[in-house]
Design an enzyme around this catalytic site. Structure first.
Site, short mmCIF file in Angstrom:
data_model
loop_
_atom_site.label_atom_id
_atom_site.label_comp_id
_atom_site.label_asym_id
_atom_site.label_seq_id
_atom_site.Cartn_x
_atom_site.Cartn_y
_atom_site.Cartn_z
CB SER A 80 -0.91 0.03 1.23
OG SER A 80 -1.80 -1.05 1.16
CB THR A 86 -2.24 5.40 4.34
OG1 THR A 86 -3.01 5.22 3.18
CG2 THR A 86 -1.64 6.78 4.38
NE ARG A 135 -8.87 7.58 -4.16
CZ ARG A 135 -8.25 7.35 -3.01
NH1 ARG A 135 -6.93 7.17 -3.00
NH2 ARG A 135 -8.90 7.30 -1.89
N GLY A 172 -6.31 10.56 -3.06
CA GLY A 172 -7.03 10.46 -1.78
C GLY A 172 -6.66 11.57 -0.84
N GLY A 226 -9.79 7.56 1.76
CA GLY A 226 -9.41 8.96 1.68
C GLY A 226 -10.55 9.90 1.35
N1 GLY Z 1 -5.78 7.06 2.70
C1 GLY Z 1 -5.24 6.70 1.46
C2 GLY Z 1 -6.10 6.96 0.33
O1 GLY Z 1 -7.30 7.00 0.45
O2 GLY Z 1 -5.58 7.10 -0.75
#
Ligand code: GLY
Length: 332
Positions: free
Chosen positions: A90, A192, A220, A222, A246
């Site tokens: 991630s 994250t 996209r 976040g 996000g």
């Molecule tokens: N918190 C990471 C994201 O939504 O991209």
């Protein structure tokens, strides 16, 4: 011998921190008009906290602080550990790609003075956090996106790499066959890396790095690179960082909200809980289907963490001890 600074309700022998009178939660007493409130962190310092179970990252950050390194060096090097770890799918190299098979990274960093830097939707550079730091320190801007961020990184001496590992490529190809997009709580949404650090002077900074939601639409972005959403630091009050879906964090400007709640007197734990409640209580909330979590620290060095669903944890490195603790959560 390790350098350590354990201060518990210490007297004000030159180690106190001058803060504004608005910090009522941290103040020992109400200041008179011309008197500075002196706040002494009650915690053992330095202190590093991070989202999820990332002991190697917190250990690296702590090691830098223990060696008298700066907060930013500690945060950058801590985050770099996860960015380089291809098993962490991630963040950084090995991150899961978007639905077109491209790994795109987001990151941001914020210092004690409120300066910040961010990169969004950047490809081919492993250490997004380092680029974010360079944006803050070496450009007149706060945020660079896509190709511009990548070119800036290369012009700063970083090398282009293929970030899509065989493992992430295989998973993506399997996902393509299903061709249905539904983020899965605590699997697609997690990891994250948000990290907050407090040095021996009680100063705060923060950082955040991610490859974002797996199989997201191309382009996209976040919360993680958005100052105030994924991360916010006010060195007079405290700091907060988010992980999870996000879009929901952005809609509630989550990390800024947590810091503002601490400014109003809430503890880090109470502030994280209130910020999660704001998401859950939205009229059109479908919080059953996504995860969001916050971690926070205030100027006393007190910490808090809270998530919507079970499964989120926070790693704390303090007092020479690296600990990962499951957070309390809203949906029981
Ligand atoms: N918190 C990471 C994201 O939504 O991209």
């Amino acid at each position: 011998m390790k350098r350590r600074n354990f201060i518990k309700n210490a007297s004000l022998t030159g180690i106190g921190l001058a803060v504004t009178p608005t910090l009522t939660n941290c103040a020992e007493k109400e200041p008179s008009k011309n008197e500075k409130t002196v706040v002494t962190p009650k915690a053992s310092l330095p202190l590093v906290i991070a989202t999820w179970n990332v002991p190697n990252a917190t250990a690296k950050a702590w090691e830098v602080l223990e060696a008298n390194g700066s907060l930013l060096d500690a945060l950058e090097q801590g985050c770099m550990i996860e960015e380089a770890d291809v098993k962490n799918q991630s963040v950084g190299k090995g991150g899961r790609p978007d639905r077109d098979g491209n790994v795109t990274l987001d990151a941001c960093i914020m210092n004690t003075k409120g300066d910040c830097g961010a990169v969004v939707a950047m490809e081919n550079i492993t250490h997004a956090i380092s680029v974010a730091r360079k944006v803050m320190e070496e450009t007149p801007h706060v945020m660079l996106a896509g190709e511009g961020a990548e070119n800036f990184a290369v012009s700063s001496g970083m090398k282009r790499e293929n970030l899509l590992t065989e493992a992430s490529k295989k998973e993506w190809e399997e996902w393509l066959v299903k061709a249905a997009y539904k983020p899965i709580i605590n699997i697609e949404n997690h990891d994250t890396i948000g990290m907050l650090a407090m040095d021996e002077n009680g100063d705060l900074s923060g950082a955040c790095t991610t490859s974002g939601l797996a199989y997201k639409m191309s382009g996209r972005v976040g919360d993680s690179p958005i100052i105030g959403s994924g991360l916010f630091v006010d060195n007079q009050v405290g700091a907060a960082v988010a992980t999870g879906m996000g879009e929901e964090v952005v809609k509630t400007v989550g990390s800024f909200l947590v810091v503002e709640l601490m400014r109003q007197g809430k503890s880090p734990q109470e502030a994280c809980e209130e910020a999660i409640k704001r998401i859950v209580d939205k009229p059109n909330s479908n919080h059953e289907n996504f995860q969001v979590a916050y971690i926070a620290v205030n100027k006393n060095g007190e910490t808090g963490s809270y998530s919507i669903h079970k499964g989120f944890s926070m790693t704390t490195y303090q007092n020479d001890k690296n600990e990962n603790v499951q957070s309390d959560y809203y949906v029981k």
